[in-house]
Write a protein that holds these residues in place. Sequence first.
Motif, PDB file in Angstrom:
ATOM      1  N   SER A  96      32.099  38.841  36.235  1.00 42.40           N
ATOM      2  CA  SER A  96      33.492  38.453  36.461  1.00 42.40           C
ATOM      3  C   SER A  96      34.427  39.286  35.592  1.00 42.40           C
ATOM      4  O   SER A  96      35.557  39.602  35.992  1.00 42.40           O
ATOM      5  CB  SER A  96      33.677  36.963  36.164  1.00 42.40           C
ATOM      6  OG  SER A  96      33.278  36.656  34.841  1.00 42.40           O
ATOM      7  N   THR A  97      33.967  39.679  34.416  1.00 43.71           N
ATOM      8  CA  THR A  97      34.779  40.508  33.520  1.00 43.71           C
ATOM      9  C   THR A  97      35.027  41.878  34.128  1.00 43.71           C
ATOM     10  O   THR A  97      36.138  42.415  34.072  1.00 43.71           O
ATOM     11  CB  THR A  97      34.081  40.669  32.157  1.00 43.71           C
ATOM     12  OG1 THR A  97      33.827  39.382  31.602  1.00 43.71           O
ATOM     13  CG2 THR A  97      34.943  41.478  31.202  1.00 43.71           C
ATOM     14  N   GLU A  98      33.995  42.452  34.736  1.00 38.08           N
ATOM     15  CA  GLU A  98      34.144  43.767  35.363  1.00 38.08           C
ATOM     16  C   GLU A  98      35.060  43.695  36.581  1.00 38.08           C
ATOM     17  O   GLU A  98      35.879  44.594  36.812  1.00 38.08           O
ATOM     18  CB  GLU A  98      32.768  44.309  35.746  1.00 38.08           C
ATOM     19  CG  GLU A  98      31.937  44.706  34.534  1.00 38.08           C
ATOM     20  CD  GLU A  98      30.463  44.872  34.844  1.00 38.08           C
ATOM     21  OE1 GLU A  98      29.765  45.504  34.033  1.00 38.08           O
ATOM     22  OE2 GLU A  98      29.996  44.355  35.880  1.00 38.08           O
ATOM     23  N   LEU A  99      34.943  42.627  37.353  1.00 40.52           N
ATOM     24  CA  LEU A  99      35.817  42.463  38.507  1.00 40.52           C
ATOM     25  C   LEU A  99      37.264  42.273  38.065  1.00 40.52           C
ATOM     26  O   LEU A  99      38.187  42.854  38.649  1.00 40.52           O
ATOM     27  CB  LEU A  99      35.363  41.268  39.348  1.00 40.52           C
ATOM     28  CG  LEU A  99      36.198  40.974  40.600  1.00 40.52           C
ATOM     29  CD1 LEU A  99      36.231  42.184  41.530  1.00 40.52           C
ATOM     30  CD2 LEU A  99      35.659  39.752  41.333  1.00 40.52           C
ATOM     31  N   LEU A 100      37.471  41.485  37.019  1.00 44.01           N
ATOM     32  CA  LEU A 100      38.825  41.283  36.496  1.00 44.01           C
ATOM     33  C   LEU A 100      39.407  42.601  35.996  1.00 44.01           C
ATOM     34  O   LEU A 100      40.591  42.891  36.202  1.00 44.01           O
ATOM     35  CB  LEU A 100      38.803  40.254  35.365  1.00 44.01           C
ATOM     36  CG  LEU A 100      40.151  39.976  34.681  1.00 44.01           C
ATOM     37  CD1 LEU A 100      41.158  39.437  35.691  1.00 44.01           C
ATOM     38  CD2 LEU A 100      39.971  38.998  33.522  1.00 44.01           C
ATOM     39  N   SER A 101      38.583  43.404  35.348  1.00 46.45           N
ATOM     40  CA  SER A 101      39.038  44.705  34.866  1.00 46.45           C
ATOM     41  C   SER A 101      39.487  45.587  36.027  1.00 46.45           C
ATOM     42  O   SER A 101      40.509  46.282  35.938  1.00 46.45           O
ATOM     43  CB  SER A 101      37.917  45.394  34.083  1.00 46.45           C
ATOM     44  OG  SER A 101      38.326  46.658  33.622  1.00 46.45           O
ATOM     45  N   LEU A 102      38.750  45.547  37.126  1.00 48.61           N
ATOM     46  CA  LEU A 102      39.112  46.348  38.297  1.00 48.61           C
ATOM     47  C   LEU A 102      40.428  45.867  38.907  1.00 48.61           C
ATOM     48  O   LEU A 102      41.301  46.674  39.245  1.00 48.61           O
ATOM     49  CB  LEU A 102      37.995  46.281  39.338  1.00 48.61           C
ATOM     50  CG  LEU A 102      38.246  47.073  40.627  1.00 48.61           C
ATOM     51  CD1 LEU A 102      38.326  48.566  40.329  1.00 48.61           C
ATOM     52  CD2 LEU A 102      37.147  46.797  41.651  1.00 48.61           C
ATOM     53  N   LEU A 103      40.590  44.564  39.039  1.00 46.78           N
ATOM     54  CA  LEU A 103      41.823  44.016  39.613  1.00 46.78           C
ATOM     55  C   LEU A 103      43.022  44.310  38.712  1.00 46.78           C
ATOM     56  O   LEU A 103      44.127  44.593  39.196  1.00 46.78           O
ATOM     57  CB  LEU A 103      41.676  42.510  39.828  1.00 46.78           C
ATOM     58  CG  LEU A 103      40.584  42.069  40.809  1.00 46.78           C
ATOM     59  CD1 LEU A 103      40.538  40.551  40.909  1.00 46.78           C
ATOM     60  CD2 LEU A 103      40.809  42.685  42.185  1.00 46.78           C
ATOM     61  N   THR A 104      42.803  44.241  37.406  1.00 45.04           N
ATOM     62  CA  THR A 104      43.875  44.552  36.454  1.00 45.04           C
ATOM     63  C   THR A 104      44.272  46.017  36.557  1.00 45.04           C
ATOM     64  O   THR A 104      45.461  46.366  36.518  1.00 45.04           O
ATOM     65  CB  THR A 104      43.427  44.227  35.019  1.00 45.04           C
ATOM     66  OG1 THR A 104      43.085  42.842  34.935  1.00 45.04           O
ATOM     67  CG2 THR A 104      44.529  44.538  34.019  1.00 45.04           C
ATOM     68  N   TYR A 105      43.287  46.885  36.695  1.00 48.11           N
ATOM     69  CA  TYR A 105      43.551  48.318  36.867  1.00 48.11           C
ATOM     70  C   TYR A 105      44.391  48.562  38.121  1.00 48.11           C
ATOM     71  O   TYR A 105      45.361  49.330  38.103  1.00 48.11           O
ATOM     72  CB  TYR A 105      42.221  49.061  36.958  1.00 48.11           C
ATOM     73  CG  TYR A 105      42.333  50.505  37.390  1.00 48.11           C
ATOM     74  CD1 TYR A 105      42.809  51.480  36.520  1.00 48.11           C
ATOM     75  CD2 TYR A 105      41.944  50.902  38.675  1.00 48.11           C
ATOM     76  CE1 TYR A 105      42.910  52.807  36.915  1.00 48.11           C
ATOM     77  CE2 TYR A 105      42.038  52.218  39.073  1.00 48.11           C
ATOM     78  CZ  TYR A 105      42.522  53.167  38.190  1.00 48.11           C
ATOM     79  OH  TYR A 105      42.621  54.477  38.590  1.00 48.11           O
ATOM     80  N   HIS A 106      44.034  47.900  39.196  1.00 45.74           N
ATOM     81  CA  HIS A 106      44.767  48.031  40.461  1.00 45.74           C
ATOM     82  C   HIS A 106      46.227  47.617  40.270  1.00 45.74           C
ATOM     83  O   HIS A 106      47.155  48.324  40.697  1.00 45.74           O
ATOM     84  CB  HIS A 106      44.087  47.154  41.512  1.00 45.74           C
ATOM     85  CG  HIS A 106      44.483  47.454  42.922  1.00 45.74           C
ATOM     86  ND1 HIS A 106      45.776  47.330  43.374  1.00 45.74           N
ATOM     87  CD2 HIS A 106      43.754  47.863  43.994  1.00 45.74           C
ATOM     88  CE1 HIS A 106      45.827  47.646  44.652  1.00 45.74           C
ATOM     89  NE2 HIS A 106      44.616  47.976  45.058  1.00 45.74           N
ATOM     90  N   ARG A 107      46.445  46.478  39.618  1.00 42.81           N
ATOM     91  CA  ARG A 107      47.808  45.982  39.414  1.00 42.81           C
ATOM     92  C   ARG A 107      48.604  46.908  38.503  1.00 42.81           C
ATOM     93  O   ARG A 107      49.783  47.185  38.754  1.00 42.81           O
ATOM     94  CB  ARG A 107      47.768  44.571  38.826  1.00 42.81           C
ATOM     95  CG  ARG A 107      49.152  43.976  38.570  1.00 42.81           C
ATOM     96  CD  ARG A 107      49.066  42.611  37.931  1.00 42.81           C
ATOM     97  NE  ARG A 107      48.292  42.636  36.705  1.00 42.81           N
ATOM     98  CZ  ARG A 107      48.760  43.088  35.539  1.00 42.81           C
ATOM     99  NH1 ARG A 107      49.980  43.583  35.452  1.00 42.81           N
ATOM    100  NH2 ARG A 107      47.990  43.056  34.468  1.00 42.81           N
ATOM    101  N   ARG A 108      47.968  47.420  37.457  1.00 42.97           N
ATOM    102  CA  ARG A 108      48.662  48.310  36.525  1.00 42.97           C
ATOM    103  C   ARG A 108      49.048  49.618  37.208  1.00 42.97           C
ATOM    104  O   ARG A 108      50.108  50.185  36.928  1.00 42.97           O
ATOM    105  CB  ARG A 108      47.789  48.578  35.304  1.00 42.97           C
ATOM    106  CG  ARG A 108      47.628  47.359  34.386  1.00 42.97           C
ATOM    107  CD  ARG A 108      46.613  47.620  33.299  1.00 42.97           C
ATOM    108  NE  ARG A 108      47.017  48.747  32.467  1.00 42.97           N
ATOM    109  CZ  ARG A 108      46.164  49.517  31.789  1.00 42.97           C
ATOM    110  NH1 ARG A 108      44.862  49.295  31.874  1.00 42.97           N
ATOM    111  NH2 ARG A 108      46.607  50.505  31.050  1.00 42.97           N
TER     112      ARG A 108
END
Length: 327
Positions: free
Chosen positions: A179-191
Amino acid sequence: MSDSQDSPAFASPPFDHVKADVILRSSDGVDFRVFKLFLSLASPFFETLFDLPQPSEETSTDVVIRDGLPVVPVSEDGRTLNSLLRFCYPCTLAEDPKLEDFREVVDVLEAVKKYSLDGIERTVCKSLFNPQILEVNSLRCFAIACRSRMQDECVLAAKYTLREPLVPGWFQEIELITSTELLSLLTYHRRCSDALLTLKDDLTWITNEYQHWNAIPWVIARVSGSGHCGCPRSSVERNVFGSEYPTAQWWEDFMDSTFLDLRDKPCAETIKSNVEKAIHTVRQRNCRHCAPVVPAGMRDFGIVLTNKIEELISQVSLSATKHTGVI
């Protein structure tokens, strides 16, 4: 038990050698004549298998013998087995296979893990990271790269995921990541999306590229030299080329829709799609000044905008996870 006359076909060279000492039979009925030594050196699984006492036709009716060699059935199909064995063989006898299909790479990767071919796993994984595969399987490639702890490939796949919506649909390999890796990916997308918003309000990048409004008069609904081209103007005045200008309504609509879409998919494909829609709109209006020049002009403008967003995205990093440090 010897094979009947309807024995499966032999594989192509080098897996048809007459001096081979074992046969691997694929699930779709292809026999690979191989050398135990090569497989044992590459795989602890095969080393253990071949070290076990081998039953003979006399001691077991379940043993299949062909041309005096024991036949070992495996669950992989011929295509997967061919690729797997090429990785096991010396390069002087078999070149590494070119894996250009996502499903093929995944099948080989599963076989690599099954047979404990640890030294080959990263090589197989790297086959996923070519543009043809990434363009249609970016999320799946990202998950596999995370699982295999391949940092550079994680970053590359993450950039390709920007072509996908901010909230992706389910995909099979999602179970490979935390879940941490998925959150990191979604955060990258938003940024990445947030980084592009400044381009909509601050148009200095247009001025820096074109220097004077005469280079792109259709943006402000004017004719080169002087005068209004006749296209409707928006109520918005933009600070561009050192002055406040009302922009053409179709161009303002293009900017609004493009940056709205970039929030979901911050990538070159989003810009290209919206450029073509804007060109279609201008052609429908049939402005005698804009219709002949806007198609080429807007496609050039799209390239300028694409280069700018790629520059900004390159400055956004994929955050590292606390537990793995992979991304």
